[in-house]
Write a protein that holds these residues in place. Sequence first.
Motif, PDB file in Angstrom:
ATOM      1  N   GLY A   1       5.807  -8.838  -2.012  1.00 32.98           N
ATOM      2  CA  GLY A   1       4.988  -9.936  -1.528  1.00 32.98           C
ATOM      3  C   GLY A   1       4.035 -10.460  -2.582  1.00 32.98           C
ATOM      4  O   GLY A   1       4.228 -10.262  -3.791  1.00 32.98           O
ATOM      5  N   SER A   2       2.962 -11.096  -2.140  1.00 34.75           N
ATOM      6  CA  SER A   2       2.017 -11.754  -3.032  1.00 34.75           C
ATOM      7  C   SER A   2       1.252 -10.782  -3.930  1.00 34.75           C
ATOM      8  O   SER A   2       0.702 -11.183  -4.961  1.00 34.75           O
ATOM      9  N   GLN A   3       1.223  -9.493  -3.556  1.00 32.45           N
ATOM     10  CA  GLN A   3       0.508  -8.522  -4.381  1.00 32.45           C
ATOM     11  C   GLN A   3       1.303  -8.085  -5.604  1.00 32.45           C
ATOM     12  O   GLN A   3       0.789  -7.358  -6.447  1.00 32.45           O
ATOM     13  N   GLY A   4       2.548  -8.522  -5.693  1.00 32.80           N
ATOM     14  CA  GLY A   4       3.342  -8.257  -6.891  1.00 32.80           C
ATOM     15  C   GLY A   4       4.223  -7.023  -6.788  1.00 32.80           C
ATOM     16  O   GLY A   4       4.147  -6.247  -5.840  1.00 32.80           O
ATOM     17  N   ALA A   5       5.053  -6.854  -7.820  1.00 29.35           N
ATOM     18  CA  ALA A   5       6.004  -5.744  -7.872  1.00 29.35           C
ATOM     19  C   ALA A   5       5.299  -4.438  -8.237  1.00 29.35           C
ATOM     20  O   ALA A   5       4.212  -4.439  -8.813  1.00 29.35           O
ATOM     21  N   ILE A   6       5.949  -3.331  -7.886  1.00 34.72           N
ATOM     22  CA  ILE A   6       5.440  -2.000  -8.210  1.00 34.72           C
ATOM     23  C   ILE A   6       6.492  -1.283  -9.047  1.00 34.72           C
ATOM     24  O   ILE A   6       7.625  -1.088  -8.596  1.00 34.72           O
ATOM     25  N   GLU A   7       6.122  -0.900 -10.265  1.00 32.24           N
ATOM     26  CA  GLU A   7       7.052  -0.213 -11.151  1.00 32.24           C
ATOM     27  C   GLU A   7       7.206   1.257 -10.730  1.00 32.24           C
ATOM     28  O   GLU A   7       6.227   1.897 -10.331  1.00 32.24           O
ATOM     29  N   PRO A   8       8.418   1.801 -10.823  1.00 31.09           N
ATOM     30  CA  PRO A   8       8.606   3.236 -10.564  1.00 31.09           C
ATOM     31  C   PRO A   8       7.686   4.071 -11.446  1.00 31.09           C
ATOM     32  O   PRO A   8       7.534   3.788 -12.645  1.00 31.09           O
ATOM     33  N   PHE A   9       7.075   5.072 -10.863  1.00 25.89           N
ATOM     34  CA  PHE A   9       6.139   5.948 -11.581  1.00 25.89           C
ATOM     35  C   PHE A   9       4.983   5.161 -12.195  1.00 25.89           C
ATOM     36  O   PHE A   9       4.337   5.612 -13.110  1.00 25.89           O
ATOM     37  N   LEU A  10       4.791   3.935 -11.703  1.00 21.34           N
ATOM     38  CA  LEU A  10       3.701   3.059 -12.149  1.00 21.34           C
ATOM     39  C   LEU A  10       3.852   2.555 -13.570  1.00 21.34           C
ATOM     40  O   LEU A  10       2.921   2.024 -14.154  1.00 21.34           O
ATOM     41  N   GLY A  11       5.000   2.738 -14.144  1.00 16.11           N
ATOM     42  CA  GLY A  11       5.215   2.235 -15.505  1.00 16.11           C
ATOM     43  C   GLY A  11       6.645   2.403 -15.931  1.00 16.11           C
ATOM     44  O   GLY A  11       7.329   3.327 -15.468  1.00 16.11           O
TER      45      GLY A  11
ATOM     46  N   ASP B   1       0.832  -1.207   0.000  1.00 14.81           N
ATOM     47  CA  ASP B   1       0.000   0.000   0.000  1.00 14.81           C
ATOM     48  C   ASP B   1       0.866   1.256   0.000  1.00 14.81           C
ATOM     49  O   ASP B   1       0.624   2.198  -0.773  1.00 14.81           O
ATOM     50  N   LEU B   2       1.856   1.281   0.874  1.00 22.80           N
ATOM     51  CA  LEU B   2       2.683   2.468   1.035  1.00 22.80           C
ATOM     52  C   LEU B   2       3.508   2.760  -0.214  1.00 22.80           C
ATOM     53  O   LEU B   2       3.579   3.898  -0.685  1.00 22.80           O
ATOM     54  N   GLU B   3       4.132   1.717  -0.766  1.00 24.09           N
ATOM     55  CA  GLU B   3       4.956   1.944  -1.954  1.00 24.09           C
ATOM     56  C   GLU B   3       4.096   2.299  -3.162  1.00 24.09           C
ATOM     57  O   GLU B   3       4.482   3.152  -3.979  1.00 24.09           O
ATOM     58  N   LEU B   4       2.929   1.655  -3.278  1.00 20.25           N
ATOM     59  CA  LEU B   4       2.019   1.984  -4.386  1.00 20.25           C
ATOM     60  C   LEU B   4       1.544   3.426  -4.269  1.00 20.25           C
ATOM     61  O   LEU B   4       1.460   4.148  -5.279  1.00 20.25           O
ATOM     62  N   LEU B   5       1.263   3.873  -3.066  1.00 18.30           N
ATOM     63  CA  LEU B   5       0.880   5.272  -2.869  1.00 18.30           C
ATOM     64  C   LEU B   5       2.009   6.202  -3.294  1.00 18.30           C
ATOM     65  O   LEU B   5       1.786   7.182  -4.008  1.00 18.30           O
ATOM     66  N   GLY B   6       3.221   5.888  -2.867  1.00 16.98           N
ATOM     67  CA  GLY B   6       4.353   6.736  -3.227  1.00 16.98           C
ATOM     68  C   GLY B   6       4.567   6.822  -4.725  1.00 16.98           C
ATOM     69  O   GLY B   6       4.805   7.910  -5.278  1.00 16.98           O
ATOM     70  N   GLU B   7       4.476   5.687  -5.414  1.00 14.40           N
ATOM     71  CA  GLU B   7       4.674   5.704  -6.866  1.00 14.40           C
ATOM     72  C   GLU B   7       3.508   6.381  -7.584  1.00 14.40           C
ATOM     73  O   GLU B   7       3.688   6.994  -8.635  1.00 14.40           O
ATOM     74  N   THR B   8       2.308   6.288  -7.010  1.00 18.53           N
ATOM     75  CA  THR B   8       1.159   7.012  -7.571  1.00 18.53           C
ATOM     76  C   THR B   8       1.392   8.515  -7.485  1.00 18.53           C
ATOM     77  O   THR B   8       1.145   9.264  -8.444  1.00 18.53           O
TER      78      THR B   8
END
Length: 323
Positions: A307-317, A276-283
Motif C-alpha cells: 500500500g501507500s506505506q511502501g514495500a518491505i524488503e526481506p530481513f529489512l534489507g 505493520d504485520l509484515e514489517l514486524l515479521g521482517e524485523t
Amino acid sequence: MAFPDLLEQYPELAEGIGGKLTANQPLSAVTWFRTGGPAQLMFQPADEDDLAAFLKKLPKDVPVLPVGLGSNLLIRDGGLKGVVIRLSAKGFGSIEEVGGNRLRAGAAVPDKRLAEAAAKAGLGGFAFYTGIPGGLGGALRMNAGAHGTETRERMVELTAVDRDGNRHVLTNEDMGYAYRHSEASKDLIFSSAVFEGVPQDEASIRQEMADVVAHRERAQPIREKTGGSTFKNPPGTSAWKEVDAAGCRGLTVGGAQMSEMHCNFMINTGTATGHDLELLGETVRARVLAHSGIRLEWEIKRLGEFGSQGAIEPFLGKEGEAA
C-alpha cells in the motif's frame, strides 16, 4: 484503494454463472488478521462445474488466487489484482464415507470438522486437525500438520481444477509433500480430497481431540486476531525458541505484536495494518539472523500489492541485514 471493475471490462464472465461475483471485495473481512486491501474480483463458485466454466472464460492474463478460511494469510494493504476464488461451504463443504476407512471431503471443509466427522466414523489419525484453524484446501496445499502428524499421512488423492478449467486427480505421490510444502502446481485449485484413517473407538479419538484442544488453549493466543505460526521451524530447533532468544517476545510494530503467550504467533492488537504485520515479521527475521545466523522462513502466506506505506524488503534489507 479500488481496482478497475473486471466485470465492466469482461461482462461475459457473469454469463451463465451460478456462483457469486463481487468487485473490490474487502479481504479484511475474510482473513483472521482482519487486515488487507480488496480483491479486484471475488468469485464464489456454486460447485466444481461452475468453477471450471468460469475459468474457461477468464482471460489468461488475469491472475487467479484461491483463498480459503484466511487463517494462514496476510493480505497486503494494496489488495489483490485479478480474481480471488473462495470456495463456498455449500458447494465444497460436504464430507462422506466412501469405504475402506476413507472419507471424501470438500476443500472448503474446516480442518476441525474433518476431525469431528472421522471421530463419528470411528476413524483414528485425524485428531491433529482439531488444533489447526484452517480449511482443507490450505492443508492440502501446504501439508498442514500438528502434534506429530501431517496431511500427507492421511491424504490418498485429491481432485483439482486448473487455470484452463480442466479437472485433474492427483495422488499422494504426485503432491511431492515435504515439511509445510507441496510440489503441486500453483495453477491448481483443489476441490476435494480422499483421506484414509485407521479403525479406532470413538471415545479414545475424542480424548485425543480434547487433549489437542487443551494444549492449544494453554499454549496459543487463540482468542486473538492471529494467523497461526508465523515462521517454519528451522532444522534442529523451534522457531519460537529463536524468536525468544533474539529478544522478540512481545515486540510491537504499530498495532502488530509478537504474542507474549507464544512468540511465534503474530497478533493484530486491534489497529494493525498489513504493513505493520509484515514489517514486524521482517524485523523479527532480521534480529534472529543477527543473533543466531538462522534465516527464518515465513509460514504465513503474504500476498498482494504493497500500500501507500511502501514495500518491505526481506530481513529489512537486500543484503539480509537489519537496516
